[in-house]
Design an enzyme around this catalytic site. Structure first.
Site, PDB file in Angstrom:
ATOM      1  N   HIS A  12       8.168   7.727   8.694  1.00 56.17           N
ATOM      2  CA  HIS A  12       8.648   8.092   7.358  1.00 56.17           C
ATOM      3  C   HIS A  12      10.082   8.602   7.479  1.00 56.17           C
ATOM      4  CE1 HIS A  12       5.366   7.644   4.380  1.00 56.17           C
ATOM      5  NE2 HIS A  12       4.635   7.565   5.483  1.00 56.17           N
ATOM      6  N   THR A  22       3.622  11.282   9.460  1.00 58.13           N
ATOM      7  CA  THR A  22       3.252  11.339   8.040  1.00 58.13           C
ATOM      8  C   THR A  22       4.253  12.101   7.186  1.00 58.13           C
ATOM      9  OG1 THR A  22       0.925  11.218   8.692  1.00 58.13           O
ATOM     10  CG2 THR A  22       1.390  11.995   6.464  1.00 58.13           C
ATOM     11  N   GLU A  78      -3.720  10.443  10.905  1.00 59.84           N
ATOM     12  CA  GLU A  78      -2.844  11.049   9.915  1.00 59.84           C
ATOM     13  C   GLU A  78      -2.277  12.388  10.409  1.00 59.84           C
ATOM     14  OE1 GLU A  78      -2.901  12.167   5.144  1.00 59.84           O
ATOM     15  OE2 GLU A  78      -4.769  12.220   6.303  1.00 59.84           O
ATOM     16  N   HIS A 103       4.107   4.520  12.835  1.00 56.83           N
ATOM     17  CA  HIS A 103       4.302   4.478  11.382  1.00 56.83           C
ATOM     18  C   HIS A 103       5.279   5.590  11.011  1.00 56.83           C
ATOM     19  CE1 HIS A 103       2.600   3.923   7.170  1.00 56.83           C
ATOM     20  NE2 HIS A 103       3.160   5.125   7.059  1.00 56.83           N
ATOM     21  N   TYR A 107      -5.885   5.189  11.640  1.00 56.35           N
ATOM     22  CA  TYR A 107      -4.698   6.016  11.408  1.00 56.35           C
ATOM     23  C   TYR A 107      -5.014   7.439  11.847  1.00 56.35           C
ATOM     24  CZ  TYR A 107      -1.719   3.105   8.308  1.00 56.35           C
ATOM     25  OH  TYR A 107      -0.871   2.170   7.776  1.00 56.35           O
ATOM     26  N   ARG A 127       0.840  -1.199   0.000  1.00 58.75           N
ATOM     27  CA  ARG A 127       0.000   0.000   0.000  1.00 58.75           C
ATOM     28  C   ARG A 127       0.875   1.248   0.000  1.00 58.75           C
ATOM     29  NH1 ARG A 127      -0.858   4.704   2.699  1.00 58.75           N
ATOM     30  NH2 ARG A 127      -0.615   3.649   4.710  1.00 58.75           N
ATOM     31  N   ASP A 128       1.532   1.549   1.104  1.00 60.67           N
ATOM     32  CA  ASP A 128       2.383   2.736   1.168  1.00 60.67           C
ATOM     33  C   ASP A 128       3.606   2.571   0.271  1.00 60.67           C
ATOM     34  OD1 ASP A 128       3.202   5.233   1.957  1.00 60.67           O
ATOM     35  OD2 ASP A 128       3.021   4.835   4.093  1.00 60.67           O
TER      36      ASP A 128
END
Length: 503
Positions: A204, A174, A141, A202, A139, A11-12
């Protein structure tokens, strides 16, 4: 403590610029993640993307149901009443990861809603999901900006959602703005305020801090981590699975269910499918990370593994290698010779070391596959050269026969001739024999011509050309070594000329 891994390569990871997996590739990747790596959960798609994505999700779900993996398959959905829920339900998937706004800015400026209005919309989706028997994770976000700018907004949402049917609260950085210090602070605040809920982090990688932030999050009590194979993902990507697993297992002494020995193979497969090359120095899975270059390191490895750490290559289905180049030294070369089963006397070892250093100075890449050819070249080379090539020019043009001009020195005298041929080496040899005819010198008969290329498909690999000759009723072979096979053949030919000069 056992850490749960959610991998979002499908997905990501597919949000990486230029990456789009075919349906069969996505199914294969899902099988690799769940069966070979034993990932706890995988996120395979976003709802409503395309008809092709819809069919692919159904295909993966059919396989997952047949193999008892359906509870580990998740799809990203949106706060859109029942639209995403219906999409997910119709694929057969049972888990939806609901994308909500984790920062006040996103809520008020993108949705143009108050926090209270957004909460009402979220709860509507939760009620519908319960009716449809769909499990919901959420999530938040832009959570990292939410905690930075207005943590009260984050607490407002979580206070009002903590007692609902949400299984996992997922905390995304994010925009990749966090560092290990504020990651630890923010995650601790959430963990202490909500001790009984499942929390995922999560990361990045915009500042190349994703793995460090994962370390900080787990150290603060987070029990779920999101990754992608090879760190694929939006912009600079996500936390790479292999590095995360190595860090959790070795640095934090925390267990996961991941099968380490399949990590490298999985990374290579996704590299092939995605077209995104793995950097040679990428930790755990890069080509160079288990390769020692300095000779002192090879020497130390022979003495109680002085230059080894806990990242043993065998853990990841790999082997330690010792590079051959100008910094390698005798210890590296000996390691490679031992691996190849080759023994050399002291004089040959000295010549081999000098040759490899010279190649390294020219920026040539030397591998263990090249080593037997270099050894052979050294063992078959003589010292006395009565004949040597001064220079030569080879010309190859479409629609025209190759042309070669050769200038050689024989016993101190220079001679030059030009000839055409059916190939570059043929033209070279004809020019050479013109000189020999001019001097009334006998020429040998070429009986066989063989080119050996080391395995691996490298275009810069050293090539060995072996030529069989017959001269005065004697048969013999000479060898030449170079990255260019014609140059290697020319070297073998010069070696032959010096040999017959003494016959």
């Amino acid at each position: 403590m056992n850490i749960e891994i959610l991998d979002t390569t499908l997905r990501d990871g597919e949000q990486t610029s230029g990456v789009s997996f075919a349906s069969s590739e996505k199914l294969h990747i899902a099988r690799i993640l769940l069966v070979d790596l034993n990932i706890d959960r995988i996120e395979i798609a976003s709802a409503k993307v395309s008809e092709g994505e819809y069919e692919t999700v159904k295909r993966i779900v059919r396989w997952a149901i047949a193999n008892n993996y359906i509870d580990r398959i998740e799809v990203l959905g949106f706060v859109d009443n029942t639209i995403s829920l219906n999409w997910v339900k119709s694929t057969g998937c049972k888990v939806m990861n609901l994308l909500c706004k984790g920062s006040l800015k996103h809520c008020t400026k993108q949705l143009r809603k108050t926090p209270e209005q957004h909460l009402v919309d979220i709860k509507e989706v939760l009620r519908n999901a319960k009716k449809m028997d769909i499990i919901i994770n959420i999530y938040l976000e832009d959570w990292s900006n939410g905690m930075t700018d207005n943590p009260d907004y984050v607490f407002f949402l979580m206070d009002n959602l903590k007692d609902t049917n949400i299984q996992h609260f997922m905390l995304p950085d994010t925009l990749g703005i966090l560092n290990p210090f504020n990651t630890n602070i923010f995650c601790k605040r959430i963990r202490e305020r909500y001790p009984n809920i499942q929390l995922d982090f999560h990361a990045h990688n915009d500042y190349d801090l994703a793995v460090g932030n994962v370390f900080a999050a787990v150290n603060a009590g987070i029990t779920g981590i999101h990754t992608t194979i090879n760190g694929l993902g939006e912009r600079a990507g996500n936390a790479p699975l292999a590095s995360v697993i190595a860090t959790l297992h070795d640095q934090l002494k925390i267990k996961t269910n991941i099968v380490e020995e399949h990590l490298n193979w999985a990374s290579r497969t996704i590299e092939s499918y995605s077209g995104v090359r793995i950097p040679n120095n990428k930790p755990v899975i890069g080509d160079n990370v288990f390769t020692q270059c300095a000779g002192i390191h090879a020497d130390g490895d022979s003495k109680s593994n002085l230059y080894c750490n806990d990242l043993l290559p065998e853990r990841f289905g790999r082997l330690r290698e010792y590079a051959l180049g100008k910094t390698s030294g005798r210890s590296n070369i000996k390691k490679n010779l031992e691996e190849a089963g080759i023994e050399l006397d002291e004089e040959s070892m000295k010549k081999l070391t000098e040759r490899i250093v010279r190649l390294g100075d020219k920026k040539e890449i030397v591998t263990q596959d090249d080593l037997p050819y270099i050894v052979s070249d050294i063992l078959h080379s003589g010292n006395a050269e009565k004949i040597r090539i001064i220079n030569y020019s080879l010309s190859l043009a479409h629609g025209l026969r190759p042309v070669a001009t050769v200038r050689i020195e024989i016993n101190g005298q220079e001679y030059e001739q030009t000839a055409v041929g059916d190939g570059q080496y043929h033209a070279f040899s004809r020019a050479l024999w013109k000189i020999y005819t001019q001097l009334n010198k006998s020429t040998p008969i070429l009986k066989d011509y063989n080119v050996s290329i080391p395995p691996g498909g490298r275009t810069d690999a050293l090539v060995q050309t072996t030529i069989a000759w017959s001269f005065n009723s004697k048969d013999f072979k000479t060898r030449g070594l170079d990255v260019d096979q014609t140059k290697a053949a020319i070297k073998a030919t010069v070696r032959m000329l010096n040999r017959i000069e003494n016959m």
